[in-house]
Design a protein around this motif. Structure first.
Motif, PDB file in Angstrom:
ATOM      1  N   VAL A  18       0.836  -1.200   0.000  1.00 14.98           N
ATOM      2  CA  VAL A  18       0.000   0.000   0.000  1.00 14.98           C
ATOM      3  C   VAL A  18       0.874   1.254   0.000  1.00 14.98           C
ATOM      4  CG1 VAL A  18      -1.932  -1.121   1.183  1.00 14.98           C
ATOM      5  CG2 VAL A  18      -0.129  -0.016   2.526  1.00 14.98           C
ATOM      6  N   MET A  19       0.285   2.330  -0.482  1.00 16.38           N
ATOM      7  CA  MET A  19       0.901   3.650  -0.421  1.00 16.38           C
ATOM      8  C   MET A  19      -0.209   4.683  -0.545  1.00 16.38           C
ATOM      9  SD  MET A  19       2.442   4.360  -4.243  1.00 16.38           S
ATOM     10  CE  MET A  19       2.251   6.127  -4.023  1.00 16.38           C
ATOM     11  N   GLN A  20       0.092   5.903  -0.193  1.00 14.98           N
ATOM     12  CA  GLN A  20      -0.877   6.980  -0.300  1.00 14.98           C
ATOM     13  C   GLN A  20      -0.593   7.770  -1.572  1.00 14.98           C
ATOM     14  OE1 GLN A  20      -3.433   7.333   1.753  1.00 14.98           O
ATOM     15  NE2 GLN A  20      -4.270   9.051   0.590  1.00 14.98           N
ATOM     16  N   GLY A  21      -1.549   7.752  -2.488  1.00 17.57           N
ATOM     17  CA  GLY A  21      -1.411   8.496  -3.728  1.00 17.57           C
ATOM     18  C   GLY A  21      -2.076   9.854  -3.648  1.00 17.57           C
ATOM     19  N   GLN A  22      -1.963  10.626  -4.716  1.00 19.39           N
ATOM     20  CA  GLN A  22      -2.554  11.959  -4.749  1.00 19.39           C
ATOM     21  C   GLN A  22      -4.068  11.915  -4.669  1.00 19.39           C
ATOM     22  OE1 GLN A  22      -1.035  13.856  -8.273  1.00 19.39           O
ATOM     23  NE2 GLN A  22       0.993  14.227  -7.383  1.00 19.39           N
ATOM     24  N   LYS A  23      -4.666  10.828  -5.167  1.00 17.02           N
ATOM     25  CA  LYS A  23      -6.120  10.719  -5.164  1.00 17.02           C
ATOM     26  C   LYS A  23      -6.609   9.675  -4.170  1.00 17.02           C
ATOM     27  CE  LYS A  23      -6.620  12.162 -10.005  1.00 17.02           C
ATOM     28  NZ  LYS A  23      -7.181  11.813 -11.334  1.00 17.02           N
ATOM     29  N   GLY A  24      -5.779   9.359  -3.172  1.00 17.38           N
ATOM     30  CA  GLY A  24      -6.197   8.392  -2.167  1.00 17.38           C
ATOM     31  C   GLY A  24      -5.268   7.200  -2.120  1.00 17.38           C
ATOM     32  N   PRO A  25      -5.631   6.173  -1.372  1.00 15.49           N
ATOM     33  CA  PRO A  25      -4.770   5.000  -1.205  1.00 15.49           C
ATOM     34  C   PRO A  25      -4.612   4.214  -2.502  1.00 15.49           C
ATOM     35  CG  PRO A  25      -6.920   4.623  -0.214  1.00 15.49           C
ATOM     36  CD  PRO A  25      -6.880   6.064  -0.583  1.00 15.49           C
ATOM     37  N   VAL A  26      -3.431   3.632  -2.674  1.00 18.11           N
ATOM     38  CA  VAL A  26      -3.126   2.768  -3.816  1.00 18.11           C
ATOM     39  C   VAL A  26      -2.725   1.405  -3.275  1.00 18.11           C
ATOM     40  CG1 VAL A  26      -1.647   2.410  -5.825  1.00 18.11           C
ATOM     41  CG2 VAL A  26      -2.359   4.734  -5.204  1.00 18.11           C
ATOM     42  N   THR A  27      -3.284   0.354  -3.834  1.00 19.18           N
ATOM     43  CA  THR A  27      -3.038  -1.006  -3.357  1.00 19.18           C
ATOM     44  C   THR A  27      -2.487  -1.863  -4.484  1.00 19.18           C
ATOM     45  OG1 THR A  27      -4.891  -0.822  -1.803  1.00 19.18           O
ATOM     46  CG2 THR A  27      -4.064  -3.029  -2.250  1.00 19.18           C
ATOM     47  N   LEU A  28      -1.443  -2.609  -4.191  1.00 17.56           N
ATOM     48  CA  LEU A  28      -0.868  -3.568  -5.126  1.00 17.56           C
ATOM     49  C   LEU A  28      -0.948  -4.948  -4.493  1.00 17.56           C
ATOM     50  CD1 LEU A  28       0.767  -4.378  -7.667  1.00 17.56           C
ATOM     51  CD2 LEU A  28       2.845  -3.822  -6.375  1.00 17.56           C
ATOM     52  N   THR A  29      -1.668  -5.852  -5.131  1.00 15.96           N
ATOM     53  CA  THR A  29      -1.808  -7.223  -4.639  1.00 15.96           C
ATOM     54  C   THR A  29      -1.078  -8.150  -5.587  1.00 15.96           C
ATOM     55  OG1 THR A  29      -3.987  -6.673  -3.749  1.00 15.96           O
ATOM     56  CG2 THR A  29      -3.424  -9.004  -3.934  1.00 15.96           C
ATOM     57  N   LEU A  30      -0.165  -8.978  -5.049  1.00 14.25           N
ATOM     58  CA  LEU A  30       0.656  -9.853  -5.871  1.00 14.25           C
ATOM     59  C   LEU A  30       0.495 -11.310  -5.453  1.00 14.25           C
ATOM     60  CD1 LEU A  30       4.030  -7.849  -5.937  1.00 14.25           C
ATOM     61  CD2 LEU A  30       2.226  -7.845  -7.672  1.00 14.25           C
ATOM     62  N   ALA A  31       0.531 -12.196  -6.428  1.00 14.30           N
ATOM     63  CA  ALA A  31       0.559 -13.639  -6.199  1.00 14.30           C
ATOM     64  C   ALA A  31       1.674 -14.214  -7.053  1.00 14.30           C
ATOM     65  CB  ALA A  31      -0.779 -14.270  -6.562  1.00 14.30           C
ATOM     66  N   GLN A  32       2.562 -15.006  -6.454  1.00 19.65           N
ATOM     67  CA  GLN A  32       3.702 -15.546  -7.170  1.00 19.65           C
ATOM     68  C   GLN A  32       3.653 -17.057  -7.193  1.00 19.65           C
ATOM     69  OE1 GLN A  32       7.477 -13.978  -5.922  1.00 19.65           O
ATOM     70  NE2 GLN A  32       8.676 -15.416  -7.147  1.00 19.65           N
ATOM     71  N   SER A  33       3.918 -17.628  -8.361  1.00 21.92           N
ATOM     72  CA  SER A  33       4.008 -19.074  -8.524  1.00 21.92           C
ATOM     73  C   SER A  33       5.263 -19.356  -9.334  1.00 21.92           C
ATOM     74  CB  SER A  33       2.773 -19.627  -9.244  1.00 21.92           C
ATOM     75  OG  SER A  33       2.905 -21.022  -9.468  1.00 21.92           O
ATOM     76  N   ASP A 131      -5.691 -14.174 -10.037  1.00 23.75           N
ATOM     77  CA  ASP A 131      -5.385 -15.522 -10.499  1.00 23.75           C
ATOM     78  C   ASP A 131      -5.095 -15.480 -12.005  1.00 23.75           C
ATOM     79  OD1 ASP A 131      -5.455 -18.199 -11.356  1.00 23.75           O
ATOM     80  OD2 ASP A 131      -6.803 -18.749  -9.727  1.00 23.75           O
ATOM     81  N   PRO A 132      -3.897 -15.919 -12.444  1.00 28.07           N
ATOM     82  CA  PRO A 132      -3.565 -15.833 -13.869  1.00 28.07           C
ATOM     83  C   PRO A 132      -4.386 -16.748 -14.753  1.00 28.07           C
ATOM     84  CG  PRO A 132      -1.882 -17.069 -12.696  1.00 28.07           C
ATOM     85  CD  PRO A 132      -2.795 -16.480 -11.650  1.00 28.07           C
ATOM     86  N   PHE A 133      -5.100 -17.726 -14.146  1.00 24.68           N
ATOM     87  CA  PHE A 133      -5.911 -18.647 -14.937  1.00 24.68           C
ATOM     88  C   PHE A 133      -7.343 -18.159 -15.127  1.00 24.68           C
ATOM     89  CE2 PHE A 133      -2.600 -21.400 -13.147  1.00 24.68           C
ATOM     90  CZ  PHE A 133      -2.135 -22.027 -14.281  1.00 24.68           C
ATOM     91  N   VAL A 134      -7.742 -17.166 -14.362  1.00 22.46           N
ATOM     92  CA  VAL A 134      -9.129 -16.710 -14.406  1.00 22.46           C
ATOM     93  C   VAL A 134      -9.287 -15.589 -15.412  1.00 22.46           C
ATOM     94  CG1 VAL A 134     -10.973 -15.598 -13.083  1.00 22.46           C
ATOM     95  CG2 VAL A 134      -9.601 -17.409 -12.037  1.00 22.46           C
TER      96      VAL A 134
END
Length: 393
Positions: A18-33, A131-134
């Protein structure tokens, strides 16, 4: 060194940042395989899907939505994650470092996401899985739609005007399943690759790109023609269908200059395209950049062909063959054209000088004759012009 590299490569990027952007919070969700990394970047009312690959230094790939796509890099910096985003230059197809921006994000530790909407209040149909399969995928005459539910996958395959239901499971980053048709079940396997899926069944492989709801490739320019489709990505450049076809045209032409009666049919072009797509990500920096400019180079070659010295024509043909087939095969083709072992016919008015070119072929490094570099016979070296190849990309 081995220990350090091993520890670095073992970095697991899975999680929420997470981080705070100019227009509000920014979220990055990652999944690694394994080496494959997928996820979702959202904030300020916009969202991008993310697909990339991890190596010893970080993660590289693209983020995309129906509005467009951006190149990204990820790297761990202490307790934070560095995110770099850069648009692709429309002229070169490569990331534009002049317009790159950098962000620092913090990994969220435990508990629920305080920046996520409250449970029960969100639209379940508005969520896009990391999910990369969806999702929906299309290519090579197939369209596949896959959903996930309770650890299992279901969906359908459309081909030849018919629809075949599928069921599958994922283990070790590979999807294994069956689809039904005509009262029979057929096995298939699929695994993620940049921008889509590699789908295999019955001994045949299909390369599928993720598409939006309208059937257009995600992140592509909706106003661009089919020839502008990106078909492969490398660390240093991207390859479009038109540039790949231009290179195939150049290979066909170069073989004809050796006296070979070559005319690729549609089936042969398809096989060549598949080989180029598969090899492109592993190509060197120079090879990726050259192929990403193949149409421009090939057009220039055709326009200038009758006005350049015969030595430059030979160099052009040699470089195309080396890039297409490798040094050993190129040397053999040229030897045959100059009357060496294997016959194969003469190369018109060029045959007399081919043996000399063949003996120096190990010095060929991808310079396309009169299209950006010059050959110095005194030193047996190639000189690249500044605007043709730069370490900036």
């Amino acid at each position: 060194m081995v220990l350090v590299l091993g520890l670095t490569f073992a970095q697991d990027y899975s999680g929420t940042y997470v981080m705070q952007g100019q227009k509000g919070p920014v979220t990055l969700t990652l999944a690694q395989s394994g080496e494959q990394v997928s996820g979702r970047l959202e904030g300020g009312g916009v969202a991008f899907e993310l697909e990339g690959a991890a190596d010893a230094e970080g993660v590289y790939g693209v983020v995309y939505s129906e509005q467009g796509e951006l190149y990204f890099e990820l790297a761990v910096q202490g307790e934070q994650l560095q995110l770099i985003l850069a648009p692709f230059d429309p002229d070169t197809g490569k990331p534009d470092p002049e317009r790159a921006v950098q962000y620092l994000m913090t990994r969220q530790k435990g508990g629920s996401n305080p920046l996520a909407p409250p449970a029960g209040g969100s639209n379940p149909l508005g969520q896009t899985s990391a999910d990369p399969f969806v999702g929906s995928f299309a290519g090579d005459g197939l369209k596949i739609v896959i959903q996930a539910s309770g650890g299992a996958y279901s969906g359908q395959i459309q081909a030849g005007g018919q629809t075949y239901p599928l069921q599958a499971q994922v283990s070790g980053g590979v999807m294994q399943g069956v689809f039904s048709g005509g009262g029979q079940q057929y096995q298939f396997a699929a695994k993620p690759e940049a921008g889509g899926l590699l789908f295999q069944t019955g001994g045949k492989t299909y390369r599928l790109r993720r598409v939006g709801s309208g059937g257009q490739a995600s992140g592509g320019n909706p106003l661009a023609g089919a020839d502008d489709q990106v078909i492969a990505r490398g660390q240093y450049a991207v390859l479009t269908l038109d540039n790949a076809l231009a290179f195939i045209e150049a290979v066909e032409f170069s073989l004809q200059q050796l006296g070979r009666q070559v005319s690729y049919g549609e089936a042969e072009k398809k096989q060549l395209l598949e080989a180029i797509v598969q090899a492109y990500p592993q190509g060197s920096k120079q090879e990726q950049v050259i192929l990403s400019r193949a149409r421009q180079i090939w057009n220039n070659a055709q326009a200038n062909w009758n006005s350049v010295p015969v030595e430059d024509r030979r160099e052009f043909v040699t470089d195309v063959l080396v890039l297409a087939f490798g040094e050993d095969t190129a040397r053999q083709l040229i030897a045959q054209a100059s009357g060496g072992s294997g016959g194969g016919g003469g190369g018109g008015g060029y045959a007399a000088g081919w043996g000399e070119v063949s003996s120096d072929i190990s010095n060929t490094t991808g310079c396309w004759g009169s299209n950006g570099c010059s050959y110095d016979s005194a030193t047996n070296t190639y000189d690249y012009s500044a605007d043709y190849y730069s370490d900036d990309y």
